[in-house]
Design an enzyme around this catalytic site. Sequence first.
Site, PDB file in Angstrom:
ATOM      1  CG  ASP A 223      -1.930  -1.004   1.345  1.00 55.52           C
ATOM      2  OD1 ASP A 223      -2.290  -1.566   0.296  1.00 55.52           O
ATOM      3  OD2 ASP A 223      -2.425  -1.259   2.467  1.00 55.52           O
TER       4      ASP A 223
ATOM      5  NE  ARG B 284      -4.396  -1.688  -4.175  1.00 57.12           N
ATOM      6  CZ  ARG B 284      -3.972  -1.935  -2.933  1.00 57.12           C
ATOM      7  NH1 ARG B 284      -3.475  -0.965  -2.183  1.00 57.12           N
ATOM      8  NH2 ARG B 284      -4.013  -3.154  -2.457  1.00 57.12           N
TER       9      ARG B 284
ATOM     10  CE  LYS C 225     -11.201   9.506  -7.578  1.00 57.13           C
ATOM     11  NZ  LYS C 225     -12.522  10.120  -7.342  1.00 57.13           N
TER      12      LYS C 225
ATOM     13  CB  ALA D 261      -6.511   7.407   1.831  1.00 61.21           C
TER      14      ALA D 261
ATOM     15  CB  THR E  70     -11.557   4.594  -8.262  1.00 60.19           C
ATOM     16  OG1 THR E  70     -12.409   5.708  -7.962  1.00 60.19           O
ATOM     17  CG2 THR E  70     -11.896   4.079  -9.661  1.00 60.19           C
TER      18      THR E  70
HETATM   19  P1  FDA Z   1     -14.192   9.415  -4.393  1.00 57.49           P
HETATM   20  O1  FDA Z   1     -13.651   9.788  -3.054  1.00 57.49           O
HETATM   21  O2  FDA Z   1     -14.417  10.494  -5.391  1.00 57.49           O
HETATM   22  O3  FDA Z   1     -15.518   8.589  -4.190  1.00 57.49           O
HETATM   23  C1  FDA Z   1     -16.328   8.183  -5.278  1.00 57.49           C
HETATM   24  C2  FDA Z   1     -17.597   7.562  -4.705  1.00 57.49           C
HETATM   25  O4  FDA Z   1     -17.253   6.372  -3.991  1.00 57.49           O
HETATM   26  C3  FDA Z   1     -18.305   8.417  -3.685  1.00 57.49           C
HETATM   27  O5  FDA Z   1     -19.188   9.305  -4.302  1.00 57.49           O
HETATM   28  C4  FDA Z   1     -19.006   7.377  -2.841  1.00 57.49           C
HETATM   29  O6  FDA Z   1     -20.163   6.899  -3.491  1.00 57.49           O
HETATM   30  C5  FDA Z   1     -18.017   6.248  -2.807  1.00 57.49           C
HETATM   31  N1  FDA Z   1     -17.106   6.329  -1.636  1.00 57.49           N
HETATM   32  C6  FDA Z   1     -15.802   6.656  -1.661  1.00 57.49           C
HETATM   33  N2  FDA Z   1     -15.263   6.576  -0.424  1.00 57.49           N
HETATM   34  C7  FDA Z   1     -16.271   6.222   0.395  1.00 57.49           C
HETATM   35  C8  FDA Z   1     -16.348   5.977   1.765  1.00 57.49           C
HETATM   36  N3  FDA Z   1     -15.283   6.099   2.569  1.00 57.49           N
HETATM   37  N4  FDA Z   1     -17.543   5.612   2.290  1.00 57.49           N
HETATM   38  C9  FDA Z   1     -18.628   5.467   1.509  1.00 57.49           C
HETATM   39  N5  FDA Z   1     -18.601   5.678   0.175  1.00 57.49           N
HETATM   40  C10 FDA Z   1     -17.446   6.049  -0.382  1.00 57.49           C
HETATM   41  N6  FDA Z   1      -5.219   5.073  -0.667  1.00 57.49           N
HETATM   42  C11 FDA Z   1      -3.919   5.306  -0.402  1.00 57.49           C
HETATM   43  O7  FDA Z   1      -3.529   6.435  -0.150  1.00 57.49           O
HETATM   44  N7  FDA Z   1      -3.028   4.254  -0.428  1.00 57.49           N
HETATM   45  C12 FDA Z   1      -3.399   2.988  -0.734  1.00 57.49           C
HETATM   46  O8  FDA Z   1      -2.560   2.081  -0.772  1.00 57.49           O
HETATM   47  C13 FDA Z   1      -4.780   2.744  -1.003  1.00 57.49           C
HETATM   48  N8  FDA Z   1      -5.234   1.491  -1.292  1.00 57.49           N
HETATM   49  C14 FDA Z   1      -6.532   1.327  -1.744  1.00 57.49           C
HETATM   50  C15 FDA Z   1      -6.961   0.082  -2.201  1.00 57.49           C
HETATM   51  C16 FDA Z   1      -8.221  -0.052  -2.759  1.00 57.49           C
HETATM   52  C17 FDA Z   1      -8.646  -1.396  -3.265  1.00 57.49           C
HETATM   53  C18 FDA Z   1      -9.079   1.078  -2.851  1.00 57.49           C
HETATM   54  C19 FDA Z   1     -10.421   0.974  -3.497  1.00 57.49           C
HETATM   55  C20 FDA Z   1      -8.677   2.290  -2.340  1.00 57.49           C
HETATM   56  C21 FDA Z   1      -7.422   2.428  -1.771  1.00 57.49           C
HETATM   57  N9  FDA Z   1      -7.006   3.657  -1.259  1.00 57.49           N
HETATM   58  C22 FDA Z   1      -5.668   3.835  -0.970  1.00 57.49           C
HETATM   59  C23 FDA Z   1      -7.993   4.728  -0.974  1.00 57.49           C
HETATM   60  C24 FDA Z   1      -8.095   5.736  -2.110  1.00 57.49           C
HETATM   61  O9  FDA Z   1      -6.924   6.500  -2.185  1.00 57.49           O
HETATM   62  C25 FDA Z   1      -9.291   6.683  -1.892  1.00 57.49           C
HETATM   63  O10 FDA Z   1      -9.099   7.408  -0.716  1.00 57.49           O
HETATM   64  C26 FDA Z   1     -10.644   5.974  -1.813  1.00 57.49           C
HETATM   65  O11 FDA Z   1     -10.714   4.930  -2.728  1.00 57.49           O
HETATM   66  C27 FDA Z   1     -11.811   6.966  -2.093  1.00 57.49           C
HETATM   67  O12 FDA Z   1     -11.658   7.513  -3.368  1.00 57.49           O
HETATM   68  P2  FDA Z   1     -12.503   7.074  -4.668  1.00 57.49           P
HETATM   69  O13 FDA Z   1     -11.502   6.760  -5.713  1.00 57.49           O
HETATM   70  O14 FDA Z   1     -13.412   5.973  -4.351  1.00 57.49           O
HETATM   71  O15 FDA Z   1     -13.212   8.381  -5.131  1.00 57.49           O
END
Ligand code: FDA
Length: 311
Positions: A135, A186, A189, A191, A228
């Site tokens: 990660d 992988r 965006k 976290a 994502t």
């Molecule tokens: P975005 O935040 O724009 O969310 C899009 C939609 O997804 C939202 O409108 C909502 O519907 C849903 N959603 C997203 N987050 C939600 C939540 N917490 N609760 C409920 N609904 C939610 N980050 C990092 O810094 N290092 C890492 O190694 C990883 N590893 C990782 C593995 C996997 C498999 C995933 C899916 C994600 C990560 N992340 C991560 C986290 C990533 O960086 C990011 O913070 C989250 O995926 C939220 O971003 P989205 O891409 O989903 O988009």
Amino acid sequence: MYSGSKALFFALSRSAALKRLASKYGMARPDSFARRFIAGETVEEAIEDARALQARGMLLTLDYLGESVKTAAAAAAATREYVGLIDVIVASGIERNISLKVTQLGVDVDRATCVDNLRRILDSAQRHDFFVRIDMENSPYTEVTLEVFETMWQQQYRCLGVALQSGLYRTEQDIRRMNELGARVRLVKGAYKEPAAVAHQRKADVDESFRRLGHLLLDHGTYPALATHDERLIEDARAYALQRGIAKDRFEFQMLYGIRRDLQTSLVANGYRMRIYVPFGRQWFPYFMRRLGERPANVAFVIRGILGERH
Ligand code: FDA
């Protein structure tokens, strides 16, 4: 708001009092609020959930939660847990794929400790045909994480890949390097709340960067993972792959346990590979707080949960 809530929840994740409160109520019962995002505190609970996900056609990666380890003894203990986890996964028959963090393996103690611990895990992983994903943590760890990764890669370990964050300016260059090595990336965006010196501050820019870097990975990457829950970006990747004649088995989507289950199911039904990140373990609090920081609407759900638990 986007980065503001991340910063707030990051600060709260350091609060010992909040951690005590959450730890008391968050996982106490199968319907407790933290269970939405965490598969359980024990490996048995995680494996049970993993089996149910596999039965729904999902791929998996198990994450034994832990990070920010400050002593060599704690890093050695986390390493033993991972080696033990590999044995339990083999015995259970579920898919052989794990995720881990360098701060969990002692990178804050020193880099050599972390490399030794990771090597122990990779030796066992390689023997049992596992894939191990590192990660990506916050930006002070980007460089050292990639150095640890390349150290293992130069030592011929091929059962590992790394996560890279579209929020960081440097990521295009890191992706090009990984593509050159033939290493699996992988894309996420990101976290963590990051400073403007290293990362985009506007959500629209992070999203656009994800879209562009996703194309770069689809065109030149080695079995990339697009991680994502963003429906628009998933649609874009699907359309791009279709247009470029990239088969559905040349990449995968990934999502977190408990988030957008509807979308997980529909992608599988459409023949896409969908891997679920299944976190478990007693150290769930910082992970849980990052999930709240991403979507402050989750807080209402937690408060309802706490009030419910107390009745
Ligand atoms: P975005 O935040 O724009 O969310 C899009 C939609 O997804 C939202 O409108 C909502 O519907 C849903 N959603 C997203 N987050 C939600 C939540 N917490 N609760 C409920 N609904 C939610 N980050 C990092 O810094 N290092 C890492 O190694 C990883 N590893 C990782 C593995 C996997 C498999 C995933 C899916 C994600 C990560 N992340 C991560 C986290 C990533 O960086 C990011 O913070 C989250 O995926 C939220 O971003 P989205 O891409 O989903 O988009």
